[in-house]
Each structure stands twice: as C-alpha cells, then as structure tokens.
Design an enzyme around this catalytic site. Structure first.
Site, PDB file in Angstrom:
ATOM      1  N   GLU A  16       0.842  -1.197   0.000  1.00 21.70           N
ATOM      2  CA  GLU A  16       0.000   0.000   0.000  1.00 21.70           C
ATOM      3  C   GLU A  16       0.881   1.253   0.000  1.00 21.70           C
ATOM      4  OE1 GLU A  16      -4.175  -0.166   1.865  1.00 21.70           O
ATOM      5  OE2 GLU A  16      -3.072   1.145   3.203  1.00 21.70           O
ATOM      6  N   HIS A  18       6.550 -26.947   2.368  1.00 19.42           N
ATOM      7  CA  HIS A  18       5.723 -28.024   1.811  1.00 19.42           C
ATOM      8  C   HIS A  18       4.654 -27.448   0.900  1.00 19.42           C
ATOM      9  CE1 HIS A  18       7.622 -30.942   4.523  1.00 19.42           C
ATOM     10  NE2 HIS A  18       7.800 -29.843   5.249  1.00 19.42           N
ATOM     11  N   LYS A  64     -12.910   2.659  -2.784  1.00 23.62           N
ATOM     12  CA  LYS A  64     -14.060   3.043  -1.951  1.00 23.62           C
ATOM     13  C   LYS A  64     -15.100   3.761  -2.815  1.00 23.62           C
ATOM     14  CE  LYS A  64     -11.490   3.596   2.444  1.00 23.62           C
ATOM     15  NZ  LYS A  64     -11.005   4.476   3.497  1.00 23.62           N
TER      16      LYS A  64
HETATM   17  O1  PA5 Z   1      -3.427   2.124   5.622  1.00 23.15           O
HETATM   18  C1  PA5 Z   1      -4.439   2.731   5.302  1.00 23.15           C
HETATM   19  O2  PA5 Z   1      -4.484   3.955   5.294  1.00 23.15           O
HETATM   20  C2  PA5 Z   1      -5.722   1.995   4.948  1.00 23.15           C
HETATM   21  O3  PA5 Z   1      -5.511   0.629   4.768  1.00 23.15           O
HETATM   22  C3  PA5 Z   1      -6.747   2.203   6.065  1.00 23.15           C
HETATM   23  O4  PA5 Z   1      -6.221   1.705   7.262  1.00 23.15           O
HETATM   24  C4  PA5 Z   1      -8.074   1.518   5.745  1.00 23.15           C
HETATM   25  O5  PA5 Z   1      -8.580   1.960   4.512  1.00 23.15           O
HETATM   26  C5  PA5 Z   1      -9.112   1.782   6.843  1.00 23.15           C
HETATM   27  O6  PA5 Z   1      -9.322   3.164   6.979  1.00 23.15           O
HETATM   28  P1  PA5 Z   1      -9.981   3.753   8.265  1.00 23.15           P
HETATM   29  O7  PA5 Z   1      -9.114   3.445   9.434  1.00 23.15           O
HETATM   30  O8  PA5 Z   1     -10.091   5.224   7.995  1.00 23.15           O
HETATM   31  O9  PA5 Z   1     -11.339   3.104   8.423  1.00 23.15           O
END
Ligand code: PA5
Length: 535
Positions: free
Chosen positions: A333, A362, A464
């Site tokens: 990410e 394995h 989203k």
């Molecule tokens: O690392 C990130 O920014 C994302 O993976 C968020 O953690 C994820 O989209 C969840 O977002 P939020 O904590 O605002 O619900």
C-alpha cells in the site's frame, strides 16, 4: 569498529557470486549488521548487493536520510494529502514537533494502559470484538497472534470485512457471551463503510439481546470524525485518538496496536521501547551501518528499482504467521503507486507474500527453489526455543526448525536465488516493536529512492468510490424495477444511463441468489437474453 571502518569493510566486500560459495563467508562477515542491545542480526550478504551498487546508491541515500530527517521533524511528507507523517513520534513523543503533540501522545498511552488494566481487573468483560479494516485491523491482528498468551487478558475476535457469513459466524460463536463482550470500533477516518456496517450488525444483535450499546462500545478514531461524534453524543464507554499524521498501515504503535496489546495483557511499553530503539538504529545517516538502509538498498538492487522481484516473507515462528500479511499491506500500500512525486507514470511497488516456515517448505517453496527466479526471500528466525516441551529421543523441535531454515537458505543460494535474513535473539514485545520499525523505515527509505509518496493510498480511495457507485446503481436499479415491468439488461442500462449492462448483470445475479422477489426469464449463461421483472 567505528562507522568509518565499517564503511570501508562494506564497500570493499566481494561481489555476490553463488558460483563461489567460498566468497560468501567473507561477504557474510563484512555485511552482517548486529545490535548488541536489541540482539538482532541482519544479513544481506545473500542479496545481489555489491560494492559498486553501494557506492552508486550512496548519494541517493544521503538525500533519503535528509528526507527522513525532515519527515521526523514535522515536514509535510505526505504532499498529496498535505499531512505530516509522525509514526516515529508515537514511540518517542519528545520527537514530535511541538510540546502539545508530545503530551497528547504520552497521555493517550497512559489512558490506554489505565483503561485496559481497569477493565481486566473489573472482570466485567469476557471477550473483545475488534471491528476495523486495513491498517485498523491488520496491526491489531498481528499484536494478538504474535503476543497473545493463553490465560492472560481477553480473547479478541475480529470483524474485518462485510462478509455476512463471517459476521454472523463471529456473532453466533459468541452467543450469550456477547452480553459481556467489549466492542471496539476502529476507523481513522470514521467513515469507512466496512467498520460502519460491521458495527451496525453487532449493535443490532446486542440491542436485540437487551444490552446497552454505549456501555460496551469503544471508538478509536480521529477527533471530530463521524465515529467520534457518534461516540461522544451517545456517551460510549471510551474513545481513543488516532492522529491525523499517522497512516493506517503505520498505526500499530498508536491506540490501534496498543489497545489490543494492553487488552491481551502484553507489555506495550516494551513494544514501544523496541520500536524506539530500532528507530534510533535506522536514523543513522550511513548506508553501511543502517539496517533499514541496507534492506532498502538490497530490495532496490534485487528488483532493478522497479520491483521486478517479489518479497517472500518466511518467518520461522508460528507467532509471526500474520507478519507476512502485515508487511504485505505496509509495503504494497505504501510503495504500489502509479505516479511518482512529479506526477509522472512510474508504476512502482514490490509484491509481498508469505506465511511461515517450515510450513511453506511443503507448499510454494518448491517453486522458489526450482522455478522462476522473480523473488527474494526474507527469512526471520528467533533463537530462543525455551518451552516446557521435552527432548524426545534426542530430538528438539527447535533444532529442526533451524535446520529447515538453513537448508532452504542454502538451497536457494545454490540455485542463485537471493535471500536476506533477520535473526532475533528471542521473540517478545520488544523485538516485535523493533521488527516493525525496521520495515517501516526500510519502506520510507525505499520510497525516497524511487521517488514516490509512501504515505497516501489513492488506489484504496478509488476502490471506496467505485464501490459506492455500484451501491448507488443498485438503488437506482431497484427503483426502476419497482414498477413490475419486464426488462432486458440492455433496456435497463439505457434507462439508467450505464455505459454497459454488465454491472447490472452482476447486481441482479447476486440479488436473485438472495431471493429478492425477482423473476428471471432466459438462461444465466446467455446474459443478453435475460429478462427481469419484480414480482
Ligand atoms: O493504511 C491505510 O491507510 C488503509 O488501509 C486504512 O487503514 C483503511 O482503509 C481503513 O481506513 P480507516 O481506518 O479510515 O477506516
């Protein structure tokens, strides 16, 4: 050895050459990084990182170290979101750019500890449901799987998805124990659909049972978010802060990781202390003496700075099984970006996968040994094997684990495959904190080398929005069909102004599978011939 001597040794080491294993011992000795206090070793000698690479990368690392120093000093390092990036302050509040922030961080840690020890002492709760996704779910899951001890603290159950079967299974398994379950809803933004839907379902079930939601509910979110406002207006049991300047995937040393850590009875101070110690070691502005820099350089060279080799994470400890998934989010990410900082198409990233050793030997390790050479392995081991297990017939399980790791490492080398190894003297809270901090810094430095913003997530935001568009379309589709008239998918697409009937096919196939009162003429194998009518 002082830093200058270490520089010389590293820069003069012999080249990576799997054909001449004799040279490897010298590379191992020259490149080995070790921290006496943390009892952590890093070995990058089996990565194709050669003296000319190290020399060539040195100026870029100077710039990367300067950028990291600016980031830690409070610069707007996340340019696209105009945010500071402050996860390093969480384990050393004195680093924060102003006294109010330092005090806020320290106060939150105290509140988390006080709340958790009060709840554990009161014995009112038997379980915890943790509702959060992405960074708000994976870090807590890692804390629990890595540090949980039988008979200590509270058992945690996770809702990290909107899978109705998953939510229902979690609620059914808890049954009457839901009455004594603490529910923690975690969302930095406070508006992500998945935790909102999960929260709604848990709340509805609790209220059906006659429970009072605010007495059992805790929010972890940014001050002023929708979730924060809801919790404040209803007087939830507690609220903990997520900070604007901490990203989800680097939030494990905030309330997101500390609260579950404290609720399972783990030593969260040691966890923070380990992270702080590794931060200090990886702040050293010297490529040859900085383990995160050595790792970032090794990743860069292995994948030609384009992520052409995947990172396979193989921790030889069951407790670290989730660490591979945790790193998958942290690395992919952060680094998986289409554009560089100048807005040019770059398509960066490093693919990460893994599970644990020796189990994976394995499974896919067959391909690593003999198949396509498009990866490097990150071995992680912990030396301390102490348990109450007896030695049986002269055999100790830990010796086998070590043997399997070394065997795989050697076999990879013989095939010219690259690997790096991280060895922990033992595995505990302190070492987990240090391990996380090591990877966080390596990701930050690598992002500087490839000139991308590691701290935004435009792809997640786009996902989203795309999901919201489909749910909106579903609403419009259901309204259109409400008149009871039969229509083909192409007719519906025309009416609703869709570019293609395909999303309508997907929505209606799903709705029909859930007995939505629709009648269908035609066969599902011939989508263009289908006619739908609300009966
Ligand atoms: O690392 C990130 O920014 C994302 O993976 C968020 O953690 C994820 O989209 C969840 O977002 P939020 O904590 O605002 O619900």
């Amino acid at each position: 050895m002082d830093t200058a001597d270490q520089d010389q040794v590293v820069l003069n080491t012999v080249a990576f050459d799997p054909e001449h294993p004799g040279n490897q011992w010298r590379r191992f000795c020259d490149l080995l990084w070790f921290d006496e206090a943390l009892q952590i070793w890093l070995d990058v000698s089996r990565m194709a990182l050669n003296p000319d690479h190290l020399q060539g990368l040195a100026p870029r690392f100077e710039a990367a170290f300067a950028a990291m120093a600016a980031l830690e000093g409070g610069a707007i390092a996340n340019q696209d979101e105009q945010r500071m990036v402050g996860h390093y302050w969480l384990r050393n509040p004195a680093l924060a750019p102003d006294p109010a922030t330092s005090e806020h961080i320290a106060a939150e840690v105290e509140r988390i500890q006080a709340f958790s020890s009060d709840q554990l002492a009161a014995g009112r709760f038997t379980d915890v449901i943790w509702i959060g996704i992405g960074g708000s779910g994976l870090g807590p899951l890692l804390m629990v799987r890595a540090l949980g001890e039988e008979g200590r603290g509270l058992p945690l159950h996770f809702i990290d998805n909107v899978d109705p079967k998953g939510i229902s299974r979690t609620l059914d398994a808890l049954g009457e124990r839901l009455r004594t379950t603490l529910v923690v809803v975690v969302s930095k933004s406070g508006s992500t659909p998945e935790p909102r839907i999960g929260m709604g379902q848990v709340r509805a079930r609790l209220e059906q049972m006659g429970c009072n939601w605010p007495e059992q509910a805790v929010a972890v979110t940014m001050l002023g978010s929708q979730l924060d406002q809801l919790a404040a207006s209803e007087g939830w049991l507690a609220r903990f802060d997520m900070f604007d300047w901490v990203g989800g995937r680097t939030s494990i040393t905030s309330a997101v990781g500390l609260l579950p850590g404290a609720l399972i009875g783990a030593d969260i101070e040691a966890f923070l202390e380990g992270a702080a110690a590794m931060d200090a070691a990886t702040r050293v502005a010297d490529l040859s003496a900085n383990p995160a820099a050595l790792m970032a350089a090794a990743w860069y060279v292995a994948g030609d700075g384009k992520g052409r080799r995947d990172m396979v994470v193989l921790p030889y400890r069951d407790r670290l099984e989730v660490f591979s998934r945790y790193l998958q989010q942290l690395v992919m990410e952060s680094l998986g970006k289409r554009l560089n900082r100048q807005g040019e198409v770059a398509h960066q990233g490093i693919a990460v996968y893994g599970n644990k050793g020796s189990t994976d030997q394995h499974a896919y390790v067959q391909q690593l040994r003999d198949g396509v050479d498009n990866f490097f392995v990150t071995f992680i081991e912990a030396l301390d094997d102490s348990t109450d297990l007896p030695e049986l017939g002269g055999e100790r399980p830990g010796d086998f684990l070590d043997g399997f790791l070394q065997g795989t490492r050697s076999a990879l080398m013989e095939g010219g495959r690259q690997s790096l190894s991280i060895t922990l003297g033992c595995f505990d809270e302190r070492r987990l904190g240090a391990l996380i901090a090591l990877f966080e810094r390596a990701v930050g430095l690598y992002a500087e080398l490839v000139n991308i913003n590691a701290y935004d997530q435009p792809g997640v935001e786009a996902g989203k929005k795309a999901a919201a568009a489909i749910l909106d379309l579903q609403g419009r589709l259901e309204s259109a069909l409400a008149d009871g008239q039969p229509r083909s998918l192409e007719q519906l697409a025309g009416e609703l102004g869709c570019d293609s009937p395909e999303p309508l096919f997907w929505i209606l196939r799903h709705r029909c599978a859930n007995h939505a009162g629709l009648t269908v003429e035609g066969t599902w194998g011939d989508p263009a011939g289908l006619v739908f009518r609300l009966s």
